[in-house]
Design an enzyme around this catalytic site. Sequence first.
Site, short mmCIF file in Angstrom:
data_model
loop_
_atom_site.label_atom_id
_atom_site.label_comp_id
_atom_site.label_asym_id
_atom_site.label_seq_id
_atom_site.Cartn_x
_atom_site.Cartn_y
_atom_site.Cartn_z
CG HIS A 47 -30.50 15.37 55.51
ND1 HIS A 47 -31.20 14.26 55.95
CD2 HIS A 47 -30.51 16.27 56.53
CE1 HIS A 47 -31.64 14.48 57.17
NE2 HIS A 47 -31.22 15.69 57.55
CB SER A 67 -8.73 5.52 33.54
OG SER A 67 -9.45 4.90 32.49
CE LYS A 120 -11.82 8.35 36.83
NZ LYS A 120 -12.27 7.00 36.50
CD GLU A 123 -12.05 3.70 44.72
OE1 GLU A 123 -12.77 4.52 44.14
OE2 GLU A 123 -11.33 2.88 44.11
#
Length: 436
Positions: free
Chosen positions: A159, A281, A287, A294
């Site tokens: 959860h 980035s 980053k 992805e």
Amino acid sequence: MKLWQKENTLSHSETNEINVFTAGKDKAYDLLLAEADVEGSLAHARMLLKIKILTRSEFKLIEDGLLEILKEIKSGSFQIAEEVEDVHSQVELLLTARIGEAGKKLHSGRSRNDQVLTDIKLFIRKKITLLAGEVNTVFETLQQLREQHRAKLLPGYTHGQVAMPSSFGLWFGAYAESLVDDLELLHASYRVANKNPLGSGAGFGSSFPLDRELTTSLLSFESMNYNVVYAQMSRGKTEKVCAMGLAGIASTLSKLSMDICLYMGQDLGFLSFPDHLTTGSSIMPHKKNPDVFELIRARCNRIQSLPNELTLMLANLPSGYHRDFQLTKECLFPAFDELSSCLRMSDYMLKHIQVSDHILEDPKYKFIWSVEAVNKEVLKGVPFREAYKKVGKEIANGDFTFSETLNHTHAGSIGNLCTKEIKGQMEKIISNFKNH
């Protein structure tokens, strides 16, 4: 040029716009079927020789001609001419131009319907076999990582909340076992495709005494589609079942990618990769983005949509052939290469994964030991429900402490469940592919 045109049919009666629309992208995908088309034609020709439709000399001419075309296909020089409708037409027209009248006999007892069905099944069978090997490669990598990191603890979540101690071994092993089930499904789709439709004609059989057992053997099909009407009905169904097999693997890779994207985040920091395998980035110098995973996630999610796409495309079609089936190729065929690239990239990235140590020492995981505290009380003889309430009350009052942690032996046992059995299951499935 169309093989179905009669001499008194004028090609100019059809506008170029109609030709372009009906052909669509089909020629590009037909090139992928060229090798299978020649293989099917070689088997069909040998069968025609057996039933005396072809003489020995005619068969030899056809066989030599087809083998020459097959060499051109494998070398990459074979093309479908602009004025030719499809790969079946190109092969037959090219063969006839080279060997003469014997080439015109090759289509006896065959329709383009069972011809393309045979081509597609041979193509799918080959592609699935290649994918199975790539799945096994990722499986082996995950198994190696499971062994390498089986004693490193990892917080489990349910959860989205901190749950119980887990291990990297258990996590890597979970995805390895998932691929076993995926390969079971892929093998099932292989067996559906591994049935010979050749000889079913346009879906109504033939008055020629065709020897379908012979072509089944020559093309190494496991069995045949016995009912000729159903053989034609298997068009679309075979592609859909295959798409389900691809979707199963894609689902596992997508979920793995999602886990990795989460685990790489600074708020968790469970995993990392070398800088050259991440992206940065344009304005934020800190980053390290998981772009590879992805994209695997997105591509695999797209593959998971294929069964539904094919269902909607083919829904409520009556039996028999319909031109709608042409579009199944442009849905399914690219998915093989897409999934293959995702498998190869997943394996490459996993081989460079970096696992963090001492994660559970972070105070935010203090309550992850609550079940261990309950179990400790139970082992002392306290009834489970009483122990559960006791520990729950300590947590609520802010009094919970648990000084013991799982040692490396215990952590290793968490990540070492039934490894031999899982490996045996995968070996059995891979063996089934080889046997077929």
